[in-house]
Design a protein around this motif. Structure first.
Motif, PDB file in Angstrom:
ATOM      1  N   MET A 241      -7.396  25.243   7.658  1.00  9.22           N
ATOM      2  CA  MET A 241      -8.455  24.357   8.148  1.00  9.22           C
ATOM      3  C   MET A 241      -8.468  23.006   7.451  1.00  9.22           C
ATOM      4  O   MET A 241      -9.212  22.109   7.838  1.00  9.22           O
ATOM      5  N   GLY A 242      -7.608  22.841   6.434  1.00  8.51           N
ATOM      6  CA  GLY A 242      -7.544  21.564   5.739  1.00  8.51           C
ATOM      7  C   GLY A 242      -6.737  21.679   4.464  1.00  8.51           C
ATOM      8  O   GLY A 242      -6.157  22.724   4.165  1.00  8.51           O
ATOM      9  N   TRP A 243      -6.691  20.604   3.723  1.00  4.50           N
ATOM     10  CA  TRP A 243      -5.953  20.591   2.465  1.00  4.50           C
ATOM     11  C   TRP A 243      -6.609  19.601   1.513  1.00  4.50           C
ATOM     12  O   TRP A 243      -7.436  18.772   1.911  1.00  4.50           O
ATOM     13  N   ALA A 244      -6.268  19.701   0.226  1.00  5.12           N
ATOM     14  CA  ALA A 244      -6.890  18.857  -0.791  1.00  5.12           C
ATOM     15  C   ALA A 244      -5.856  18.428  -1.814  1.00  5.12           C
ATOM     16  O   ALA A 244      -4.894  19.145  -2.091  1.00  5.12           O
ATOM     17  N   LEU A 245      -6.086  17.258  -2.384  1.00  2.00           N
ATOM     18  CA  LEU A 245      -5.244  16.716  -3.438  1.00  2.00           C
ATOM     19  C   LEU A 245      -6.137  16.255  -4.584  1.00  2.00           C
ATOM     20  O   LEU A 245      -7.243  15.750  -4.350  1.00  2.00           O
ATOM     21  N   PRO A 246      -5.690  16.417  -5.815  1.00  2.16           N
ATOM     22  CA  PRO A 246      -6.530  15.982  -6.938  1.00  2.16           C
ATOM     23  C   PRO A 246      -6.701  14.473  -6.955  1.00  2.16           C
ATOM     24  O   PRO A 246      -5.784  13.723  -6.606  1.00  2.16           O
ATOM     25  N   SER A 247      -7.873  14.028  -7.343  1.00  2.00           N
ATOM     26  CA  SER A 247      -8.129  12.599  -7.485  1.00  2.00           C
ATOM     27  C   SER A 247      -8.008  12.210  -8.958  1.00  2.00           C
ATOM     28  O   SER A 247      -7.694  13.044  -9.811  1.00  2.00           O
ATOM     29  N   ALA A 248      -8.274  10.956  -9.253  1.00  2.00           N
ATOM     30  CA  ALA A 248      -8.190  10.486 -10.635  1.00  2.00           C
ATOM     31  C   ALA A 248      -9.457  10.791 -11.423  1.00  2.00           C
ATOM     32  O   ALA A 248      -9.530  10.452 -12.601  1.00  2.00           O
ATOM     33  N   LYS A 249     -10.425  11.430 -10.782  1.00  2.00           N
ATOM     34  CA  LYS A 249     -11.693  11.742 -11.443  1.00  2.00           C
ATOM     35  C   LYS A 249     -11.832  13.248 -11.607  1.00  2.00           C
ATOM     36  O   LYS A 249     -11.599  14.014 -10.667  1.00  2.00           O
TER      37      LYS A 249
ATOM     38  N   ARG B 282     -13.123  16.184  -8.911  1.00  2.00           N
ATOM     39  CA  ARG B 282     -13.140  15.597  -7.577  1.00  2.00           C
ATOM     40  C   ARG B 282     -11.767  15.763  -6.937  1.00  2.00           C
ATOM     41  O   ARG B 282     -10.742  15.573  -7.582  1.00  2.00           O
ATOM     42  N   TRP B 283     -11.767  16.107  -5.650  1.00  2.00           N
ATOM     43  CA  TRP B 283     -10.521  16.245  -4.893  1.00  2.00           C
ATOM     44  C   TRP B 283     -10.661  15.497  -3.577  1.00  2.00           C
ATOM     45  O   TRP B 283     -11.718  15.532  -2.924  1.00  2.00           O
ATOM     46  N   ASP B 284      -9.594  14.809  -3.177  1.00  2.00           N
ATOM     47  CA  ASP B 284      -9.532  14.208  -1.844  1.00  2.00           C
ATOM     48  C   ASP B 284      -9.112  15.286  -0.867  1.00  2.00           C
ATOM     49  O   ASP B 284      -8.088  15.953  -1.083  1.00  2.00           O
ATOM     50  N   ALA B 285      -9.876  15.453   0.205  1.00  2.00           N
ATOM     51  CA  ALA B 285      -9.582  16.524   1.158  1.00  2.00           C
ATOM     52  C   ALA B 285      -9.586  15.989   2.582  1.00  2.00           C
ATOM     53  O   ALA B 285     -10.279  15.016   2.901  1.00  2.00           O
ATOM     54  N   TRP B 286      -8.783  16.626   3.421  1.00  2.00           N
ATOM     55  CA  TRP B 286      -8.784  16.375   4.866  1.00  2.00           C
ATOM     56  C   TRP B 286      -9.052  17.711   5.542  1.00  2.00           C
ATOM     57  O   TRP B 286      -8.327  18.689   5.321  1.00  2.00           O
ATOM     58  N   ILE B 287     -10.089  17.750   6.356  1.00  3.41           N
ATOM     59  CA  ILE B 287     -10.511  18.988   7.006  1.00  3.41           C
ATOM     60  C   ILE B 287     -10.579  18.749   8.512  1.00  3.41           C
ATOM     61  O   ILE B 287     -11.107  17.737   8.971  1.00  3.41           O
TER      62      ILE B 287
ATOM     63  N   THR C  55     -14.666  14.525   0.372  1.00  3.83           N
ATOM     64  CA  THR C  55     -14.518  14.659  -1.076  1.00  3.83           C
ATOM     65  C   THR C  55     -15.041  16.013  -1.496  1.00  3.83           C
ATOM     66  O   THR C  55     -16.177  16.372  -1.162  1.00  3.83           O
ATOM     67  N   LEU C  56     -14.212  16.793  -2.188  1.00  5.26           N
ATOM     68  CA  LEU C  56     -14.647  18.065  -2.742  1.00  5.26           C
ATOM     69  C   LEU C  56     -15.127  17.813  -4.166  1.00  5.26           C
ATOM     70  O   LEU C  56     -14.404  17.227  -4.979  1.00  5.26           O
TER      71      LEU C  56
ATOM     72  N   GLN D 246     -19.069  21.280  -3.443  1.00  4.08           N
ATOM     73  CA  GLN D 246     -19.677  20.438  -2.422  1.00  4.08           C
ATOM     74  C   GLN D 246     -18.598  19.807  -1.537  1.00  4.08           C
ATOM     75  O   GLN D 246     -17.524  19.459  -2.018  1.00  4.08           O
ATOM     76  N   ILE D 247     -18.900  19.685  -0.240  1.00  3.23           N
ATOM     77  CA  ILE D 247     -18.011  19.014   0.708  1.00  3.23           C
ATOM     78  C   ILE D 247     -18.763  17.804   1.248  1.00  3.23           C
ATOM     79  O   ILE D 247     -19.708  17.935   2.030  1.00  3.23           O
ATOM     80  N   ILE D 248     -18.342  16.618   0.831  1.00  2.41           N
ATOM     81  CA  ILE D 248     -19.057  15.392   1.167  1.00  2.41           C
ATOM     82  C   ILE D 248     -18.182  14.531   2.069  1.00  2.41           C
ATOM     83  O   ILE D 248     -17.053  14.185   1.702  1.00  2.41           O
ATOM     84  N   PRO D 249     -18.657  14.193   3.266  1.00  3.60           N
ATOM     85  CA  PRO D 249     -17.846  13.373   4.172  1.00  3.60           C
ATOM     86  C   PRO D 249     -17.668  11.960   3.646  1.00  3.60           C
ATOM     87  O   PRO D 249     -18.543  11.413   2.977  1.00  3.60           O
TER      88      PRO D 249
END
Length: 211
Positions: A114-122, A125-130, A146-147, A156-159
């Motif tokens: 249903m989607g995937w995520a990549l680690p961010s620099a923070k 926090r993860w960058d995700a596409w769902i 943003t996860l 949390q899943i924040i658009p």
């Protein structure tokens, strides 16, 4: 030498053009490279996901979760994120896949990504596409989120909203004013996932566990 205004404008336009406009591949994976539709990882079930997580878990959010919106059970596991042109073959970019194990919608098969995520620099926090749309048994229309892991148990899943906003009534006084506007006073960050497994060593379970 003084350049004509028309030539200066043309030079400025070329300098602002996106690198991809000339057919070049960007250094970082662009949003255009992402898969457009979901794919299914055959044989993915609760027990199989647990084995994968036990053998390779390194990220704080790898595990089995339950969504707060519809109660679907999903696994966050390591995996390869394919390109848009080859949704069923492994790509060069490794990240975390969000895989459905049990959905309240019977048409969605177990193992559907249903989607995937990549680690961010923070941290946390993860960058995700769902995928946000459903056509038959496939999911489509990936959107960016943003996860956010506030602790080991809640995710949390924040658009993410991108684009240009134009407010006409600020540009033209006393015109285009609307008497009704839409509001949403629901607190942000309430939608997301609650960890089911493995249990957190530091945070209590979000739901009571009955023996």
């Amino acid at each position: 030498m003084k350049w004509p205004a028309s030539i200066l404008l043309a030079i400025a336009a070329l300098s602002m053009a996106a690198p991809g406009a000339r057919g070049e591949r960007r250094l970082f994976s662009s949003e255009g490279d992402r898969p457009r539709k979901s794919w299914v990882i055959a044989g993915t079930c609760d027990s199989a996901a647990r084995v994968i997580i036990e053998e390779s878990a390194a990220s704080a959010i790898e595990g089995i979760w339950q969504t707060t919106t519809d109660g679907a059970k999903v696994a966050i596991i390591k995996g390869s994120i394919p390109s848009a042109g080859s949704p069923r073959t492994a790509g060069a970019l490794d990240g975390l896949l969000i895989v459905i194990l049990d959905s309240p919608r019977p048409a969605i098969a177990a193992g559907t990504v249903m989607g995937w995520a990549l680690p961010s620099a923070k941290t946390g926090r993860w960058d995700a596409w769902i995928f946000t749309d459903m056509q038959g048994r496939e999911l489509s229309d990936p959107r960016r989120f943003t996860l956010t892991a506030e602790d080991d148990t809640h995710l949390q899943i924040i658009p993410v909203h991108k684009g240009i906003s134009l407010t006409l009534w600020k540009m033209v006084p006393y015109m285009f004013r609307r008497g009704i506007s839409e509001t949403d006073d629901r607190e942000k960050g309430l939608d997301g996932m609650i960890r089911l497994w493995p249990p957190s060593p530091t945070s209590p379970p979000a739901r009571p566990v009955y023996l």
